[in-house]
Design a protein around this motif. Structure first.
Motif, PDB file in Angstrom:
ATOM      1  N   VAL A 134       0.807  -1.179   0.277  1.00  5.43           N
ATOM      2  CA  VAL A 134      -0.021  -0.036   0.069  1.00  5.43           C
ATOM      3  C   VAL A 134       0.825   1.318   0.010  1.00  5.43           C
ATOM      4  CG1 VAL A 134      -1.994   1.201   1.118  1.00  5.43           C
ATOM      5  CG2 VAL A 134      -1.800  -1.229   1.253  1.00  5.43           C
ATOM      6  N   PRO A 135       0.449   2.198  -0.936  1.00  3.89           N
ATOM      7  CA  PRO A 135       1.301   3.454  -0.731  1.00  3.89           C
ATOM      8  C   PRO A 135       1.638   4.059   0.363  1.00  3.89           C
ATOM      9  CG  PRO A 135      -0.157   3.339  -2.798  1.00  3.89           C
ATOM     10  CD  PRO A 135      -0.452   2.210  -2.028  1.00  3.89           C
ATOM     11  N   LYS A 136       0.467   4.099   1.397  1.00  3.31           N
ATOM     12  CA  LYS A 136       0.738   4.556   2.676  1.00  3.31           C
ATOM     13  C   LYS A 136       2.059   3.934   3.168  1.00  3.31           C
ATOM     14  CE  LYS A 136      -2.273   3.724   6.622  1.00  3.31           C
ATOM     15  NZ  LYS A 136      -3.456   3.708   7.233  1.00  3.31           N
TER      16      LYS A 136
ATOM     17  N   SER B 142       5.552   7.541  -6.934  1.00  4.40           N
ATOM     18  CA  SER B 142       4.626   8.635  -6.474  1.00  4.40           C
ATOM     19  C   SER B 142       4.343   8.390  -4.863  1.00  4.40           C
ATOM     20  CB  SER B 142       3.165   8.595  -7.092  1.00  4.40           C
ATOM     21  OG  SER B 142       2.201   7.721  -6.652  1.00  4.40           O
ATOM     22  N   SER B 143       4.671   7.450  -4.217  1.00  7.32           N
ATOM     23  CA  SER B 143       4.510   7.071  -2.687  1.00  7.32           C
ATOM     24  C   SER B 143       5.774   7.292  -2.132  1.00  7.32           C
ATOM     25  CB  SER B 143       4.032   5.820  -2.556  1.00  7.32           C
ATOM     26  OG  SER B 143       2.642   5.549  -2.774  1.00  7.32           O
ATOM     27  N   GLY B 144       6.897   7.816  -2.885  1.00  7.12           N
ATOM     28  CA  GLY B 144       8.291   8.080  -2.428  1.00  7.12           C
ATOM     29  C   GLY B 144       9.333   6.907  -2.742  1.00  7.12           C
ATOM     30  N   ALA B 145       9.157   6.097  -3.231  1.00  5.57           N
ATOM     31  CA  ALA B 145      10.236   5.040  -3.771  1.00  5.57           C
ATOM     32  C   ALA B 145      11.019   5.676  -4.814  1.00  5.57           C
ATOM     33  CB  ALA B 145       9.658   3.658  -4.185  1.00  5.57           C
ATOM     34  N   ILE B 146      12.455   5.789  -4.888  1.00  3.52           N
ATOM     35  CA  ILE B 146      13.208   6.452  -5.966  1.00  3.52           C
ATOM     36  C   ILE B 146      13.275   5.407  -7.013  1.00  3.52           C
ATOM     37  CG2 ILE B 146      14.480   7.403  -4.062  1.00  3.52           C
ATOM     38  CD1 ILE B 146      16.882   5.607  -4.790  1.00  3.52           C
ATOM     39  N   SER B 147      12.929   4.138  -7.030  1.00  2.46           N
ATOM     40  CA  SER B 147      12.912   3.312  -8.170  1.00  2.46           C
ATOM     41  C   SER B 147      12.151   1.983  -7.764  1.00  2.46           C
ATOM     42  CB  SER B 147      14.528   3.179  -8.338  1.00  2.46           C
ATOM     43  OG  SER B 147      14.554   2.288  -9.592  1.00  2.46           O
TER      44      SER B 147
ATOM     45  N   GLU C 133       0.662   1.012 -13.669  1.00  2.00           N
ATOM     46  CA  GLU C 133       0.046   1.435 -12.178  1.00  2.00           C
ATOM     47  C   GLU C 133       0.915   1.166 -11.160  1.00  2.00           C
ATOM     48  OE1 GLU C 133      -4.307   1.159  -9.943  1.00  2.00           O
ATOM     49  OE2 GLU C 133      -3.735  -0.156 -11.670  1.00  2.00           O
ATOM     50  N   ASP C 134       1.288   0.104 -10.945  1.00  2.00           N
ATOM     51  CA  ASP C 134       2.333  -0.454 -10.011  1.00  2.00           C
ATOM     52  C   ASP C 134       3.445   0.322  -9.668  1.00  2.00           C
ATOM     53  OD1 ASP C 134       0.470  -2.539  -9.412  1.00  2.00           O
ATOM     54  OD2 ASP C 134       1.817  -3.957 -10.321  1.00  2.00           O
ATOM     55  N   VAL C 135       4.066   0.735 -11.066  1.00  2.00           N
ATOM     56  CA  VAL C 135       5.312   1.519 -11.069  1.00  2.00           C
ATOM     57  C   VAL C 135       4.984   2.887 -10.666  1.00  2.00           C
ATOM     58  CG1 VAL C 135       7.188   2.551 -12.618  1.00  2.00           C
ATOM     59  CG2 VAL C 135       6.473   0.023 -12.821  1.00  2.00           C
ATOM     60  N   MET C 136       3.706   3.380 -11.234  1.00  2.00           N
ATOM     61  CA  MET C 136       3.676   4.811 -10.691  1.00  2.00           C
ATOM     62  C   MET C 136       3.312   4.886  -9.411  1.00  2.00           C
ATOM     63  SD  MET C 136       4.633   6.152 -13.464  1.00  2.00           S
ATOM     64  CE  MET C 136       4.087   7.856 -12.761  1.00  2.00           C
ATOM     65  N   ASN C 137       2.571   4.007  -8.728  1.00  3.26           N
ATOM     66  CA  ASN C 137       1.929   3.752  -7.355  1.00  3.26           C
ATOM     67  C   ASN C 137       3.380   3.999  -6.192  1.00  3.26           C
ATOM     68  OD1 ASN C 137      -0.890   4.347  -7.843  1.00  3.26           O
ATOM     69  ND2 ASN C 137      -1.017   1.951  -7.647  1.00  3.26           N
ATOM     70  N   ALA C 138       4.367   3.239  -6.766  1.00  7.29           N
ATOM     71  CA  ALA C 138       5.322   3.102  -5.813  1.00  7.29           C
ATOM     72  C   ALA C 138       6.312   4.613  -5.966  1.00  7.29           C
ATOM     73  CB  ALA C 138       6.256   1.865  -6.396  1.00  7.29           C
TER      74      ALA C 138
END
Length: 192
Positions: free
Chosen positions: A143-145, A175-180, A168-173
């Motif tokens: 979960v992005p949270k 946009s939630s703060g993952a650098i990659s 969608e999985d890539v963008m969610n990760a």
């Protein structure tokens, strides 16, 4: 070396993780600059890494998955002295410290299965003098949270990997703060 490595990962939103020879051959044809090696043994890993380096890419070896290597410092020494690898990925904090001592880049991988995993990440960030260059959370479709929470408690950049199967999985990760993100899914390697 560490800052340059982190910057390269930040500039590589999708990292190719390879688990066999076919994946190796395909990843060499991509524009992806960072490759995670998730297979091999003590005899084949120097050759696998050489192919990646000859293609001008960064090679990170998941040391826990290389047959014939142990969870001891000598395994890190083997990677350093017998391959051209840029660094290691591991779930073992003790190997991170030794890899940094010998000049390898490091990724510490965490399996986020429950709230205890969050406590482990938080405790490692607070207590350890030796920090990995990046932490990777598995599965990457958490979960992005949760990604945001880990990003706040970690002293180092966070990336996501595992079960990432589409844009969608890539963008969610991301946009939630993952650098990659890292993935073995070759369809994701070629997303626009």
């Amino acid at each position: 070396m560490c800052r340059e490595f982190v910057k390269t990962v930040e500039n590589t939103p999708i990292v190719a993780a390879i688990k066999n020879k076919e994946g190796l051959e395909v990843c060499l044809k991509t524009d992806i600059d960072v490759i995670f090696v998730l297979y091999g043994d003590v005899c084949s890993i120097p050759h696998i890494v050489k192919k990646i380096k000859d293609a001008g890419k960064i090679a990170m070896v998941h040391i826990d998955l290389i047959n014939g290597l142990s969870g001891k410092n000598v395994a890190v020494d083997y990677i350093k002295n017998n391959t051209q690898a840029d660094g290691i990925i591991t779930t073992k904090n003790n190997l991170i410290a030794h890899a940094k001592e010998v000049g390898l880049n490091t990724i510490l991988r965490y399996f986020v299965l429950d709230s205890m995993a969050l406590l482990t990440i938080e405790n490692q960030a607070k207590q350890s003098n030796i920090q990995p260059d990046i932490i990777e959370i598995i599965p990457g479709v958490v979960v992005p949270k949760i990604i945001k929470c880990i990003d706040k408690i970690s002293k180092v950049p966070v990336m996501a990997g595992g079960l990432i199967s589409d844009k969608e999985d890539v963008m969610n990760a991301l946009s939630s703060g993952a650098i990659s993100i890292s993935t073995t899914n070759q369809n994701v390697w070629f997303l626009d």
